[in-house]
Motif scaffolding. Structure first.
Motif, mmCIF file in Angstrom:
data_model
loop_
_atom_site.group_PDB
_atom_site.id
_atom_site.type_symbol
_atom_site.label_atom_id
_atom_site.label_comp_id
_atom_site.label_asym_id
_atom_site.label_seq_id
_atom_site.Cartn_x
_atom_site.Cartn_y
_atom_site.Cartn_z
ATOM 1 N N UNK A 86 7.200 15.357 -3.381
ATOM 2 C CA UNK A 86 6.392 14.654 -2.381
ATOM 3 C C UNK A 86 6.995 13.280 -2.125
ATOM 4 N N UNK A 87 6.939 12.846 -0.886
ATOM 5 C CA UNK A 87 7.455 11.533 -0.520
ATOM 6 C C UNK A 87 6.292 10.612 -0.207
ATOM 7 N N UNK A 88 6.208 9.507 -0.928
ATOM 8 C CA UNK A 88 5.205 8.496 -0.637
ATOM 9 C C UNK A 88 5.836 7.431 0.237
ATOM 10 N N UNK A 89 5.046 6.879 1.132
ATOM 11 C CA UNK A 89 5.510 5.800 1.991
ATOM 12 C C UNK A 89 4.812 4.520 1.557
ATOM 13 N N UNK A 90 5.577 3.454 1.422
ATOM 14 C CA UNK A 90 5.025 2.172 1.008
ATOM 15 C C UNK A 90 5.053 1.213 2.183
ATOM 16 N N UNK A 91 3.898 0.598 2.461
ATOM 17 C CA UNK A 91 3.770 -0.384 3.520
ATOM 18 C C UNK A 91 3.608 -1.750 2.873
ATOM 19 N N UNK A 119 0.844 -1.190 0.000
ATOM 20 C CA UNK A 119 0.000 0.000 0.000
ATOM 21 C C UNK A 119 0.878 1.237 0.000
ATOM 22 N N UNK A 120 0.476 2.247 -0.768
ATOM 23 C CA UNK A 120 1.197 3.515 -0.787
ATOM 24 C C UNK A 120 0.396 4.576 -0.058
ATOM 25 N N UNK A 121 1.076 5.337 0.792
ATOM 26 C CA UNK A 121 0.465 6.412 1.552
ATOM 27 C C UNK A 121 1.251 7.687 1.310
ATOM 28 N N UNK A 122 0.555 8.823 1.389
ATOM 29 C CA UNK A 122 1.276 10.088 1.313
ATOM 30 C C UNK A 122 1.312 10.781 2.659
#
Length: 194
Positions: free
Chosen positions: A123-128, A37-40
């Motif tokens: 922008x930095x996206x965080x991947x879980x 999953x990708x989150x911003x």
């Protein structure tokens, strides 16, 4: 959500002359789903819940960060996702409906970890990432995710999620809840041990 499936082993019976006299196709086994999953935007509380790593607190007790220590496979979390159903008025005949959503429930995800982070001017996206396990003692759940009567009254799942299940997917007219970035108590007698 990518299915992690182990192919079954075919069984073949041969006669003494080498001809096949019996065959049984192997049955594949679902090991679970590998999720990505990708989150911003993520709160430290959310990261602690999904990774099991400790939160860093500020002077006033507010969560301000997270420590990355290890990949914890002895903890877990449930994940609920809503995807809006697009198209014609999907709830035209329902007086209470203002839309429809596909609701995904992953009752037990473990091994949660954040992916590579590249700080920069963009922008930095965080991947879980993580993987599901069967079980999780979700039952009917603590949250109102579907109508439980003809009036459209929101309520929990009508049938419990089985102990061997990795995911449930339904279409619902109950809107997703507002996002909360802080710790929220779970009610409804749900077993919280993972």
């Amino acid at each position: 959500m990518n299915a992690n499936v182990e192919e079954g082993t075919d069984v073949e019976y041969k006669a003494a002359n080498g001809r096949i006299c019996g065959f049984k196709r192997g049955c594949p086994s679902l090991k679970g789903y590998d999720i990505e999953l990708e989150f911003f935007d993520l709160s430290p509380a959310f990261i602690e819940i999904v990774t099991g790593n400790p939160v860093v607190y500020g002077f006033d007790g507010t969560p301000i960060g997270i420590d990355d220590c290890s990949i914890r496979c002895n903890t877990g979390f449930a994940l609920e996702l809503w995807a809006e159903v697009l198209g014609d008025d999907v709830c035209e005949e329902e007086a209470s409906g203002t839309g429809a959503w596909i609701y995904f429930l992953l009752p037990w995800v473990t091994g949660g970890q954040l992916g590579n982070i590249e700080p920069g001017s963009e922008a930095t996206n965080l991947t879980l990432t993580g993987a599901t396990r069967a079980g999780g003692a979700w039952g009917t759940g603590p949250y109102d995710v579907m109508p439980i009567d003809a009036a459209g009254t929101p309520g929990p799942l009508l049938t419990p999620l089985g102990s061997g299940c990795h995911r449930r997917t339904i279409v619902t007219t109950i809107e997703p809840p507002e996002a909360v970035g802080a710790y929220t108590p779970v009610t409804g007698g749900l077993c919280l041990a993972s």
